[in-house]
Design a protein around this motif. Structure first.
Motif, PDB file in Angstrom:
ATOM      1  N   PRO A  60      36.530  46.846  13.980  1.00 16.47           N
ATOM      2  CA  PRO A  60      36.985  46.563  15.355  1.00 16.47           C
ATOM      3  C   PRO A  60      37.749  47.732  15.972  1.00 16.47           C
ATOM      4  N   VAL A  61      38.513  48.457  15.151  1.00 14.30           N
ATOM      5  CA  VAL A  61      39.257  49.614  15.669  1.00 14.30           C
ATOM      6  C   VAL A  61      38.992  50.843  14.797  1.00 14.30           C
ATOM      7  N   ILE A  62      39.133  51.997  15.412  1.00 14.57           N
ATOM      8  CA  ILE A  62      38.863  53.271  14.749  1.00 14.57           C
ATOM      9  C   ILE A  62      40.146  54.120  14.796  1.00 14.57           C
ATOM     10  N   PRO A  63      40.512  54.776  13.676  1.00 15.62           N
ATOM     11  CA  PRO A  63      41.779  55.532  13.674  1.00 15.62           C
ATOM     12  C   PRO A  63      41.699  56.849  14.454  1.00 15.62           C
ATOM     13  N   VAL A  64      42.766  57.137  15.189  1.00 16.18           N
ATOM     14  CA  VAL A  64      42.852  58.398  15.944  1.00 16.18           C
ATOM     15  C   VAL A  64      44.245  59.002  15.764  1.00 16.18           C
ATOM     16  N   ALA A  65      44.368  60.279  16.099  1.00  8.49           N
ATOM     17  CA  ALA A  65      45.677  60.914  16.265  1.00  8.49           C
ATOM     18  C   ALA A  65      45.876  61.031  17.767  1.00  8.49           C
ATOM     19  N   ARG A  66      47.036  60.602  18.264  1.00 10.50           N
ATOM     20  CA  ARG A  66      47.220  60.522  19.716  1.00 10.50           C
ATOM     21  C   ARG A  66      48.205  61.579  20.227  1.00 10.50           C
ATOM     22  N   GLY A 124      48.435  75.740  26.962  1.00 13.04           N
ATOM     23  CA  GLY A 124      48.022  74.335  26.884  1.00 13.04           C
ATOM     24  C   GLY A 124      46.852  74.188  25.922  1.00 13.04           C
ATOM     25  N   ALA A 125      45.884  75.101  26.052  1.00 19.28           N
ATOM     26  CA  ALA A 125      44.724  75.085  25.153  1.00 19.28           C
ATOM     27  C   ALA A 125      45.168  75.305  23.707  1.00 19.28           C
ATOM     28  N   ALA A 126      46.103  76.221  23.500  1.00 19.50           N
ATOM     29  CA  ALA A 126      46.574  76.522  22.140  1.00 19.50           C
ATOM     30  C   ALA A 126      47.280  75.306  21.523  1.00 19.50           C
ATOM     31  N   LEU A 127      48.053  74.576  22.342  1.00 19.53           N
ATOM     32  CA  LEU A 127      48.746  73.392  21.802  1.00 19.53           C
ATOM     33  C   LEU A 127      47.751  72.275  21.484  1.00 19.53           C
ATOM     34  N   LEU A 128      46.748  72.141  22.327  1.00 19.02           N
ATOM     35  CA  LEU A 128      45.715  71.124  22.071  1.00 19.02           C
ATOM     36  C   LEU A 128      44.969  71.444  20.771  1.00 19.02           C
ATOM     37  N   TRP A 129      44.642  72.699  20.589  1.00 16.12           N
ATOM     38  CA  TRP A 129      43.958  73.164  19.386  1.00 16.12           C
ATOM     39  C   TRP A 129      44.844  72.945  18.157  1.00 16.12           C
ATOM     40  N   ASP A 130      46.138  73.198  18.311  1.00 17.41           N
ATOM     41  CA  ASP A 130      47.095  72.995  17.214  1.00 17.41           C
ATOM     42  C   ASP A 130      47.144  71.506  16.826  1.00 17.41           C
ATOM     43  N   ALA A 131      47.150  70.627  17.834  1.00 14.80           N
ATOM     44  CA  ALA A 131      47.166  69.179  17.565  1.00 14.80           C
ATOM     45  C   ALA A 131      45.901  68.763  16.819  1.00 14.80           C
ATOM     46  N   ALA A 132      44.755  69.292  17.268  1.00 19.39           N
ATOM     47  CA  ALA A 132      43.483  68.949  16.625  1.00 19.39           C
ATOM     48  C   ALA A 132      43.476  69.421  15.171  1.00 19.39           C
ATOM     49  N   ASN A 133      44.028  70.591  14.935  1.00 19.47           N
ATOM     50  CA  ASN A 133      44.059  71.107  13.564  1.00 19.47           C
ATOM     51  C   ASN A 133      44.976  70.296  12.664  1.00 19.47           C
ATOM     52  N   ARG A 134      46.115  69.870  13.220  1.00 18.80           N
ATOM     53  CA  ARG A 134      47.010  69.022  12.412  1.00 18.80           C
ATOM     54  C   ARG A 134      46.311  67.714  12.064  1.00 18.80           C
ATOM     55  N   ALA A 135      45.596  67.141  13.030  1.00 18.17           N
ATOM     56  CA  ALA A 135      44.879  65.885  12.781  1.00 18.17           C
ATOM     57  C   ALA A 135      43.784  66.098  11.736  1.00 18.17           C
ATOM     58  N   ARG A 136      43.093  67.234  11.848  1.00 13.05           N
ATOM     59  CA  ARG A 136      42.015  67.521  10.888  1.00 13.05           C
ATOM     60  C   ARG A 136      42.546  67.737   9.481  1.00 13.05           C
ATOM     61  N   GLN A 183      41.761  57.254  32.151  1.00 14.31           N
ATOM     62  CA  GLN A 183      42.860  58.213  31.934  1.00 14.31           C
ATOM     63  C   GLN A 183      43.189  58.365  30.448  1.00 14.31           C
ATOM     64  N   GLN A 184      42.388  57.710  29.622  1.00 23.00           N
ATOM     65  CA  GLN A 184      42.528  57.952  28.184  1.00 23.00           C
ATOM     66  C   GLN A 184      41.224  58.559  27.700  1.00 23.00           C
ATOM     67  N   LEU A 185      41.341  59.641  26.976  1.00 26.50           N
ATOM     68  CA  LEU A 185      40.146  60.368  26.549  1.00 26.50           C
ATOM     69  C   LEU A 185      40.234  60.674  25.056  1.00 26.50           C
ATOM     70  N   PHE A 186      39.086  61.017  24.477  1.00 25.95           N
ATOM     71  CA  PHE A 186      39.092  61.336  23.056  1.00 25.95           C
ATOM     72  C   PHE A 186      38.079  62.428  22.758  1.00 25.95           C
ATOM     73  N   LEU A 187      38.313  63.095  21.640  1.00 20.22           N
ATOM     74  CA  LEU A 187      37.383  64.133  21.173  1.00 20.22           C
ATOM     75  C   LEU A 187      37.199  63.939  19.672  1.00 20.22           C
ATOM     76  N   PRO A 188      35.978  63.595  19.230  1.00 18.89           N
ATOM     77  CA  PRO A 188      35.765  63.418  17.786  1.00 18.89           C
ATOM     78  C   PRO A 188      36.117  64.708  17.040  1.00 18.89           C
ATOM     79  N   LEU A 189      36.849  64.588  15.946  1.00 16.71           N
ATOM     80  CA  LEU A 189      37.269  65.791  15.211  1.00 16.71           C
ATOM     81  C   LEU A 189      36.080  66.504  14.584  1.00 16.71           C
ATOM     82  N   ALA A 190      35.015  65.764  14.289  1.00 19.27           N
ATOM     83  CA  ALA A 190      33.815  66.400  13.729  1.00 19.27           C
ATOM     84  C   ALA A 190      33.224  67.392  14.736  1.00 19.27           C
ATOM     85  N   THR A 191      33.333  67.069  16.030  1.00 23.37           N
ATOM     86  CA  THR A 191      32.842  67.963  17.086  1.00 23.37           C
ATOM     87  C   THR A 191      33.596  69.285  17.022  1.00 23.37           C
TER      88      THR A 191
END
Ligand SMILES: CC(C)(COP(=O)(O)OP(=O)(O)OC[C@H]1O[C@@H](n2cnc3c(N)ncnc32)[C@H](O)[C@@H]1OP(=O)(O)O)[C@@H](O)C(=O)NCCC(=O)NCCS
Length: 166
Positions: free
Chosen positions: A84-90, A106-118, A153-161
């Protein structure tokens, strides 16, 4: 650009008072709430600082979350288990000080967040973000983030992408 900055966890030595991104609630959050959230483990807060300075050029918050499978587009859910639900890092908040905007921080911080989640040892399907308005949503779409069906206003990016494009 990021060679001139270090990204690290918010600590007592960082100068929160002078941070100003032009969006009052985001400034106030850093000054008044971020420390409490870290203490209670409700959210982590990471800051970008010019090398060897305690000035905060930008920050974001990161916490664990989940999203309902039914809110995701079908072409994404087709390849997912029927939970029913899928885990994400927000990323709940992301802001760059006015002095430092437009320098790809801004791009660098977003990339940093994605890397921490990965790097997390828990299952995390995607990085999810809360955009405060349409302009912020456009910023995230610029990086390939996908809108949730019922919550534009809520968006997501699969980490596999991200792993594929890295
Ligand atoms: C939105 C924000 C985080 C962008 O940070 P920034 O450091 O100025 O942006 P960057 O320099 O990293 O931009 C990276 C890329 O995104 C693009 N971009 C920036 N803002 C954009 C927007 N609103 N819409 C579409 N693209 C945008 C840039 O043109 C750049 O493109 P490029 O990759 O082709 O060079 C910053 O303007 C900010 O703090 N705004 C106020 C708070 C806010 O809206 N936060 C968003 C989450 S609530």
């Amino acid at each position: 650009m990021t060679a001139q900055f270090q990204i690290e966890a918010l600590a007592a030595r960082h100068d929160r008072k002078s941070f100003s991104c032009g969006v009052f609630p985001l400034d106030r959050y850093l000054k008044e709430q971020a420390g409490q959230d870290i203490k209670r483990r409700a959210a982590m807060c990471y800051v970008a600082c010019p090398q060897d300075f305690d000035q905060i050029a930008g920050y974001y918050t990161l916490s664990a979350g989940d999203v309902a499978l039914k809110d995701m587009p079908e072409d994404v859910t087709r390849r997912l288990p029927r939970y029913p639900v899928i885990p994400v890092a927000r990323v709940g908040r992301l802001a760059i000080d006015t002095e430092f905007k437009g320098k790809r921080l801004g791009a660098a911080l977003l990339w940093d967040a994605a890397n921490r989640a990965r790097r997390s040892e828990m299952g995390v399907f995607a990085l999810a973000v809360d955009a405060k308005d349409e302009q912020a949503a456009a910023f995230y779409r610029h990086f390939g983030f996908i809108e949730f069906q019922s919550k534009p206003q809520q968006l997501f990016l699969p980490l596999a992408t991200i792993a594929k494009s890295a």
